[in-house]
Each structure stands twice: as structure tokens, then as C-alpha cells.
Design a protein around this motif. Structure first.
Motif, PDB file in Angstrom:
ATOM      1  N   ALA A 211       2.190  -3.233   5.649  1.00 40.20           N
ATOM      2  CA  ALA A 211       2.555  -3.761   4.327  1.00 40.20           C
ATOM      3  C   ALA A 211       3.979  -4.316   4.341  1.00 40.20           C
ATOM      4  O   ALA A 211       4.243  -5.408   3.823  1.00 40.20           O
ATOM      5  CB  ALA A 211       2.421  -2.670   3.267  1.00 40.20           C
ATOM      6  N   CYS A 214       4.125  -7.606   6.153  1.00 38.93           N
ATOM      7  CA  CYS A 214       3.601  -8.701   5.335  1.00 38.93           C
ATOM      8  C   CYS A 214       4.588  -9.141   4.265  1.00 38.93           C
ATOM      9  O   CYS A 214       4.799 -10.341   4.046  1.00 38.93           O
ATOM     10  CB  CYS A 214       2.295  -8.274   4.664  1.00 38.93           C
ATOM     11  N   VAL A 222       1.159  -8.678  -1.469  1.00 39.86           N
ATOM     12  CA  VAL A 222       0.365  -7.572  -0.929  1.00 39.86           C
ATOM     13  C   VAL A 222       0.078  -6.520  -1.992  1.00 39.86           C
ATOM     14  O   VAL A 222       0.934  -6.223  -2.847  1.00 39.86           O
ATOM     15  CB  VAL A 222       1.102  -6.906   0.256  1.00 39.86           C
ATOM     16  N   LEU A 224      -2.042  -2.492  -2.394  1.00 39.14           N
ATOM     17  CA  LEU A 224      -2.581  -1.349  -1.652  1.00 39.14           C
ATOM     18  C   LEU A 224      -3.703  -0.687  -2.440  1.00 39.14           C
ATOM     19  O   LEU A 224      -3.634  -0.568  -3.670  1.00 39.14           O
ATOM     20  CB  LEU A 224      -1.484  -0.319  -1.380  1.00 39.14           C
ATOM     21  N   LEU A 272      -4.480  -4.135   1.491  1.00 38.55           N
ATOM     22  CA  LEU A 272      -4.529  -3.134   2.558  1.00 38.55           C
ATOM     23  C   LEU A 272      -5.152  -1.857   2.019  1.00 38.55           C
ATOM     24  O   LEU A 272      -4.744  -1.342   0.968  1.00 38.55           O
ATOM     25  CB  LEU A 272      -3.120  -2.856   3.085  1.00 38.55           C
TER      26      LEU A 272
END
Length: 386
Positions: A211, A214, A222, A224, A272
Motif C-alpha cells: 500500500a 502504491c 488505494v 484496503l 488491497l
């Protein structure tokens, strides 16, 4: 096919006659230790019994992977059996039947060729064999590689055999084998990146590193999602990383929660997904994952393996996760071990590429994109100084 059995003092001697009589294309079918000579069972000597074969047809097929071809020059060896094609004119039916039966008997005796012991290799090869064995490179890979290199070694005149070049040839063989696999970091061709693996391999820290990579280096948007609802500490840890990186996070308790979170983040570049770590011996584990995670074609799934694990355990882990569409692994805890055979074993025995290697707890620093050189170099490092 022409098949011959030899009894020699060593593989080195047997290989000399094999090359002299059968040529460079001969294949070792089997080798085993036998006892010969002596009196009433005493004073026997151990010798090596080798069965070799050659296809006399010009359009013979090349050897399959894992067939070890060995070929060298000329020496005194006892030839025990010589079976040749039975197409010669003038033979009686009895002769043909006898020869076919003899061939059948010999084939039944043939066992898969065994890798040579360290002492049976020429001295330069012993160094390579000991290094690879010490690093935990599997026996089948060592046998295939050294068999190939040994064949090339004996094709050269003795004055052209350079022990110093052998290490480079080993590295080149490994590079060639690894080059056909997906080695290298994520290309983010798919939006959803699933990170899976057993408990204790460092999945949560690894996902935080990806993460950070990125967000900080690639300027991607990004989000999660964590499905690890078994460990409160893991959720809180990931929430802390999300807060530091200023990215959103959702907790999914079911596949419905996962789909809602995925829809919520549909405008993000990368999603992610952290998964629960469970005992890899639990056969229901992967089935449970599919109930709360999306493994469709729009997702990419990476398996996390700790280098501190025994390779036998790694093989079980890979088998358990084989139901999932995994093409690459992430190796963690490089800094906690000095044994790196898995760098070679996992790709070559399971066809899985390597995406990243982690070597510490620092986020995002202790993670590097895997390269073929980084997989090979630790395995051969000590041999470079011998």
C-alpha cells in the motif's frame, strides 16, 4: 533403442565408456551400487551398475525435463549386456523371441536414475553440489542441473574444462529456468489484489508495504479491505497503517460485506485485500476464504511464504492454496534465515513466480521487487568465495 548395462568402479569411469560407445546423446536410465568379487561373501568390492540407452534413429526426441544426460570419454569397464535392435536379417524366430524377452527383463530392472553423491562428482562439481544442498535446493533440481552441466563438461577437451567458469554456468542455468516464470513486482493490471497465506508469515505488514509503495512511489489511489476478523490486533494494525497513509479501510465479515466494500471503492486504482491467517493444515481454510473474498478474474491473488518455514511445510501450504488462481508468491522474513533454497524450489517445482521479497518490519522500506538475480545470488553466495 540400444540399451547397455555397465559395471564400473565409479560413475566417472562408466560415463567415459558410455560416451565412447553410445555418444553424447546417451541417456542414463538407472544407476545403483552393487557388490562384486570376493570369496564366500567376504572381501567384496562395491561397484556402480549403470544402465544407459541410445535411440539409433536420427529423429529421436530430446530428453524430458528431469532426465539426466551424462556423457564422457574412455576407460576399462566391464560390459555386462549389449542389446541391439532386432531387425537384422538372418535371425531365427527363436533369436528374436529370446532378445525381446531379455529386453523386457532388463526394462523391469530399470529404476529411476538416482542423483550422484558428492563424492562421485568431479571436484569442481562437488563444491556446487555442497553449496546447493546446504541452501536446501531440492535433490531433483540439483540432479537435473548438475547432470546437464556435467554433460557439457565432458564434451570439452580436458584442457578446456575451467572449474572457475562452473559457478557462472550454474547461475546461467538457473537464470534460463527462472526466465520463463513471472518474476517481478505487481503491474496492477487488475484492480483487486488479494494477499493470502497461513498465520504468522507477515501478511498484514506485507500488505501495508505494498500500500505504501502504491501511495508514496506510484501515486495511486488505494483502498484496503480486511477479512481478518479473527484477530482484533490485525485489524487495528492495518487501520493504523491506513491512517498513516491516509487511505480508507473497510472490514468484511462476509462476501456481501466484501462486495459492498468493493463497490464503495470502485473508483480507486487499487484495492488491497488482507485475509485471515489460519492453520494451513485445515483443509476448510481455503473454502472459508472464498466465502468472504472475491477470487474472480478481476482479482489477482498472491501467496505469502515465510523463508523461515521448512520447505516440506511450504509444499503443504502451496498444495492447500492450489485451488486459488495463484501465479506469484511473496517471500518474507529474508532477514531471519540464512537458507534460501525456496527461492529456487518454489518457482521450478511449482511454476510460481516471485513478486516481492521482504527483509524486515519497516514500512515501506523493508521490501524489494523480486528479480531473477536476487533469487539466485543468495543461493550461490558462499560458493563464490571458495
Amino acid at each position: 533403442m540400444k540399451i547397455k548395462k555397465y559395471t564400473a568402479a565409479s560413475m566417472h569411469e562408466a560415463m567415459k565408456l558410455i560416451r565412447a560407445e553410445l555418444g553424447d546423446e546417451a541417456v542414463i536410465l538407472s544407476s545403483k551400487e552393487v557388490e562384486s568379487g570376493g570369496f564366500l561373501g567376504f572381501f567384496t568390492k562395491k561397484k556402480l551398475e549403470v544402465v544407459a540407452a541410445i535411440d539409433p534413429m536420427p529423429d529421436h526426441k530430446p530428453a524430458k525435463r528431469n532426465e539426466v544426460r551424462r556423457a564422457p570419454a574412455a576407460s576399462s569397464v566391464q560390459v555386462e549386456r549389449n542389446i541391439q535392435p532386432a531387425e537384422r536379417a538372418g535371425r531365427s524366430d527363436e533369436d528374436l523371441v529370446r532378445e525381446v524377452n531379455e529386453l523386457k527383463k532388463l526394462i523391469k530392472e530399470i529404476k529411476p536414475a538416482q542423483p550422484l553423491s558428492e563424492q562421485e562428482y568431479p571436484l569442481p562439481f562437488q563444491t556446487i553440489e555442497n553449496q546447493l544442498k546446504g541452501q536446501g535446493v531440492s535433490r531433483s533440481i540439483r540432479a537435473e542441473m548438475l547432470g546437464t552441466l556435467l554433460n557439457e563438461w565432458y564434451k570439452k577437451p580436458e584442457q578446456d574444462r575451467d572449474p572457475k567458469a562452473l559457478l557462472n554456468q550454474t547461475a546461467e542455468w538457473l537464470k534460463k529456468e527462472l526466465s520463463i516464470l513471472p518474476v517481478g513486482g505487481l503491474r496492477f493490471e487488475k484492480k483487486i489484489i488479494n494477499i493470502v497465506g497461513p498465520t504468522g508469515v507477515g501478511k498484514t505488514t506485507t500488505i501495508a508495504k505494498i500500500a505504501a509503495e502504491c501511495v508514496l512511489k506510484q501515486q495511486k489511489k488505494v483502498a484496503l479491505i480486511t477479512t481478518d476478523t479473527y484477530r482484533i490486533a490485525a485489524v487495528e494494525q492495518l487501520k493504523t497503517y491506513a491512517k498513516i497513509l491516509n487511505i480508507p479501510i473497510e472490514v468484511a465479515y462476509s462476501i456481501e460485506d466484501f462486495k459492498k466494500a468493493k463497490d464503495l471503492y470502485k473508483h480507486f486504482d487499487v484495492i488491497l485485500v488482507d485475509s485471515a491467517g489460519r492453520n494451513f493444515r485445515n483443509k476448510l481454510y481455503v473454502e472459508e476464504l472464498s466465502k468472504v473474498m472475491d477470487f474472480t478474474e478481476e482479482a489477482e491473488t498472491l501467496l505469502v511464504l515465510a523463508l523461515t518455514s521448512k520447505y516440506e511445510d511450504m509444499k503443504q501450504i502451496i498444495a492447500q492454496f492450489s485451488l486459488l488462481p495463484i501465479k506469484q508468491v511473496i517471500f518474507t522474513k529474508q532477514d531471519e534465515t540464512s537458507s534460501y533454497g525456496a527461492y529456487i524450489n518454489v518457482p521450478l517445482e511449482f511454476g510460481l513466480g516471485a513478486a516481492y521479497i521482504t527483509n524486515g518490519q519497516n514500512v515501506p522500506d523493508d521490501m524489494k521487487e523480486a528479480t531473477i538475480e536476487q533469487l539466485i545470488e543468495p543461493v550461490l553466495k558462499e560458493a563464490e568465495h571458495e
